[in-house]
Design a protein around this motif. Structure first.
Motif, mmCIF file in Angstrom:
data_model
loop_
_atom_site.group_PDB
_atom_site.id
_atom_site.type_symbol
_atom_site.label_atom_id
_atom_site.label_comp_id
_atom_site.label_asym_id
_atom_site.label_seq_id
_atom_site.Cartn_x
_atom_site.Cartn_y
_atom_site.Cartn_z
ATOM 1 N N ALA A 76 0.824 -1.213 0.000
ATOM 2 C CA ALA A 76 0.000 0.000 0.000
ATOM 3 C C ALA A 76 0.859 1.263 0.000
ATOM 4 C CB ALA A 76 -0.927 0.004 1.211
ATOM 5 N N LEU A 77 2.009 1.214 0.642
ATOM 6 C CA LEU A 77 2.846 2.423 0.762
ATOM 7 C C LEU A 77 3.339 2.973 -0.575
ATOM 8 C CD1 LEU A 77 4.684 1.497 4.042
ATOM 9 C CD2 LEU A 77 3.389 3.591 3.658
ATOM 10 N N PRO A 78 3.873 2.167 -1.491
ATOM 11 C CA PRO A 78 4.303 2.742 -2.772
ATOM 12 C C PRO A 78 3.140 3.276 -3.614
ATOM 13 C CG PRO A 78 5.440 0.699 -2.372
ATOM 14 C CD PRO A 78 4.357 0.811 -1.337
ATOM 15 N N GLY A 79 1.916 3.017 -3.182
ATOM 16 C CA GLY A 79 0.757 3.618 -3.844
ATOM 17 C C GLY A 79 0.717 5.122 -3.643
ATOM 18 N N LEU A 80 1.426 5.598 -2.630
ATOM 19 C CA LEU A 80 1.567 7.038 -2.426
ATOM 20 C C LEU A 80 2.704 7.493 -3.334
ATOM 21 C CD1 LEU A 80 1.365 7.104 1.482
ATOM 22 C CD2 LEU A 80 -0.493 7.328 -0.166
ATOM 23 N N GLU A 81 2.433 8.438 -4.187
ATOM 24 C CA GLU A 81 3.353 8.772 -5.283
ATOM 25 C C GLU A 81 4.753 9.206 -4.856
ATOM 26 O OE1 GLU A 81 1.624 13.241 -6.093
ATOM 27 O OE2 GLU A 81 0.667 11.512 -7.029
ATOM 28 N N GLU A 82 4.915 9.688 -3.633
ATOM 29 C CA GLU A 82 6.236 10.143 -3.191
ATOM 30 C C GLU A 82 7.134 8.999 -2.702
ATOM 31 O OE1 GLU A 82 3.224 13.364 -2.422
ATOM 32 O OE2 GLU A 82 3.359 11.261 -1.896
ATOM 33 N N ILE A 83 6.542 7.839 -2.419
ATOM 34 C CA ILE A 83 7.287 6.746 -1.798
ATOM 35 C C ILE A 83 7.850 5.798 -2.852
ATOM 36 C CG2 ILE A 83 7.121 4.759 -0.259
ATOM 37 C CD1 ILE A 83 5.088 6.364 1.356
ATOM 38 N N GLN A 84 9.156 5.614 -2.803
ATOM 39 C CA GLN A 84 9.847 4.738 -3.743
ATOM 40 C C GLN A 84 9.775 3.286 -3.290
ATOM 41 O OE1 GLN A 84 13.899 5.911 -4.410
ATOM 42 N NE2 GLN A 84 14.351 4.151 -5.678
ATOM 43 N N PHE A 103 9.367 1.728 7.491
ATOM 44 C CA PHE A 103 10.535 2.489 7.042
ATOM 45 C C PHE A 103 10.320 2.763 5.561
ATOM 46 C CE2 PHE A 103 11.830 -0.031 10.629
ATOM 47 C CZ PHE A 103 12.640 0.815 11.371
ATOM 48 N N VAL A 104 10.316 4.024 5.178
ATOM 49 C CA VAL A 104 10.041 4.368 3.787
ATOM 50 C C VAL A 104 11.173 5.196 3.199
ATOM 51 C CG1 VAL A 104 7.536 4.286 4.094
ATOM 52 C CG2 VAL A 104 8.710 6.451 4.334
ATOM 53 N N VAL A 105 11.393 5.002 1.906
ATOM 54 C CA VAL A 105 12.362 5.789 1.143
ATOM 55 C C VAL A 105 11.565 6.602 0.139
ATOM 56 C CG1 VAL A 105 14.325 5.693 -0.437
ATOM 57 C CG2 VAL A 105 14.129 4.007 1.413
ATOM 58 N N ALA A 133 2.197 1.970 13.706
ATOM 59 C CA ALA A 133 2.128 2.967 14.775
ATOM 60 C C ALA A 133 3.077 4.114 14.490
ATOM 61 C CB ALA A 133 2.457 2.317 16.119
ATOM 62 N N ARG A 134 4.131 3.820 13.740
ATOM 63 C CA ARG A 134 5.135 4.843 13.446
ATOM 64 C C ARG A 134 5.698 4.631 12.048
ATOM 65 N NH1 ARG A 134 10.593 5.619 17.012
ATOM 66 N NH2 ARG A 134 11.561 7.154 15.678
ATOM 67 N N VAL A 135 5.949 5.719 11.348
ATOM 68 C CA VAL A 135 6.570 5.676 10.023
ATOM 69 C C VAL A 135 7.842 6.507 10.073
ATOM 70 C CG1 VAL A 135 6.335 6.264 7.584
ATOM 71 C CG2 VAL A 135 4.352 5.412 8.844
ATOM 72 N N GLU A 136 8.940 5.904 9.671
ATOM 73 C CA GLU A 136 10.211 6.620 9.626
ATOM 74 C C GLU A 136 10.638 6.786 8.177
ATOM 75 O OE1 GLU A 136 13.408 5.178 12.098
ATOM 76 O OE2 GLU A 136 11.963 4.380 13.558
ATOM 77 N N VAL A 137 10.982 8.003 7.800
ATOM 78 C CA VAL A 137 11.515 8.267 6.472
ATOM 79 C C VAL A 137 13.029 8.112 6.562
ATOM 80 C CG1 VAL A 137 11.744 9.954 4.621
ATOM 81 C CG2 VAL A 137 9.609 9.820 5.925
ATOM 82 N N VAL A 138 13.578 7.229 5.731
ATOM 83 C CA VAL A 138 15.019 6.944 5.746
ATOM 84 C C VAL A 138 15.604 7.188 4.356
ATOM 85 C CG1 VAL A 138 14.870 5.280 7.647
ATOM 86 C CG2 VAL A 138 14.625 4.475 5.298
ATOM 87 N N ALA A 139 16.919 7.371 4.315
ATOM 88 C CA ALA A 139 17.594 7.616 3.036
ATOM 89 C C ALA A 139 17.635 6.353 2.188
ATOM 90 C CB ALA A 139 19.004 8.140 3.268
ATOM 91 N N GLU A 140 17.841 5.198 2.844
ATOM 92 C CA GLU A 140 17.863 3.920 2.138
ATOM 93 C C GLU A 140 17.554 2.793 3.105
ATOM 94 O OE1 GLU A 140 21.748 3.505 0.437
ATOM 95 O OE2 GLU A 140 22.694 3.131 2.367
#
Length: 158
Positions: A76-84, A103-105, A133-140
């Protein structure tokens, strides 16, 4: 999602062994103890007898008595256009037993998104108990030499 195999009449909740066969599959037996446990099957069958694989049992976590398959959230997460790309793990929680941690890039040219913004948008497509419960944006995301995401490293980081 296309079915993996067509198998009629099997109860994947109780069978840790099944047979596969087809024009491109050699007839053989597969043991799947890591993907089949009583009470929560990572397999889903359709009325036509098609078999779909949800996730490995070692990745499944139980949040408030509900089985959560990280692959569903990850899809479901890559369905959001900003998430690789994304990876989801279960982490211990005093109230719910376990909760999800994502964890999202983001794509390089994507606008900056916070974890809360991602969760708000994710609510539209997922049941509440499946939301991390939590989403962390990471570089990789940490990977093996073959490119597989190292969820054990993410669990240590969490």
């Amino acid at each position: 999602m296309a079915p993996l195999f067509h198998i009629a009449g099997l109860n994947m909740m109780t069978l840790p062994t099944f047979m596969l066969g087809g024009t491109i599959i050699i007839h053989r037996q597969f043991r799947t103890p890591d993907v089949v446990t009583p009470g929560a099957s990572p397999w889903r069958t359709s009325t036509g007898g098609y078999l779909y694989f949800k996730d490995r049992m070692k990745d499944v976590y139980i949040s408030g008595g509900e089985y959560v398959y990280p692959a569903e959230v990850e899809n479901a997460l890559p369905g959001l256009e900003e998430i690789q790309e994304a990876a989801v793990i279960g982490v211990p929680d005093g109230r719910w037993g376990e909760t999800g941690r994502a964890f999202v890039v983001l794509f390089e040219d994507a606008p900056e998104l916070s974890g809360n913004e991602i969760l708000t948008r994710l609510r539209e497509g997922l049941a509440t108990y499946k939301l991390p419960a939590r989403v962390e944006v990471v570089a990789e995301l940490p990977r093996t030499t073959t490119g597989k995401i190292q969820k054990n490293v993410l669990r240590e980081r969490a």
